[in-house]
Design a protein around this motif. Sequence first.
Motif: not given
Length: 177
Positions: A57-79
């Motif tokens: 569910x992509x709507x569960x992500x909130x990303x702020x201004x001027x943020x940096x997300x580097x390579x191969x970061x894994x963002x999981x909303x489910x488990x």
Amino acid sequence: MSRILKKLMGWYIRNIVAYLFTKKYMPTYVEYLKKLGINFAGTPNYIDRSAYFDSNDYSLFHIGAKTVISREVMLLTHDYSIANGLRSINQDSTIPNGGGTSCFLKPIHIGNNSFIGARCSLLPGTYIGENCIIGTGSVVKGRIPDNSIVIGNPARVVGKTQEWAIKKVELNDFIYR
């Protein structure tokens, strides 16, 4: 002469081409992520193409201004670990009359001006405040206060962003690119 020319070409490729590529890449990629449903509070500085956003569910992500997300970061909303836990106590882990399996489904929030280092894992329910630095390879869960530097597995607060930045300025320990 050819040595100088090679150095100039290397500088040109690293700086000018990378700058132009990023200028075109970021607006296009952010627009794509918005269409998927990811929420943005302003424009991020950079999100690497290799960052993995859990597609439950992509709507569960909130990303702020001027943020940096580097390579191969894994963002999981489910488990789905709860399903194993329920089975271990002889409780049914499937949803009655509808199939499916029990799981956790929680949002991820990344505050303004935060940096997420390469190969970090952000687990369901993670809330990262503003002006945070998350060190490479960290596994993050829970609430990270504003202005924190976090490292490790499990991730722990090890410092304050402003104190660290002041030290780096005093040492002149960085360059501009």
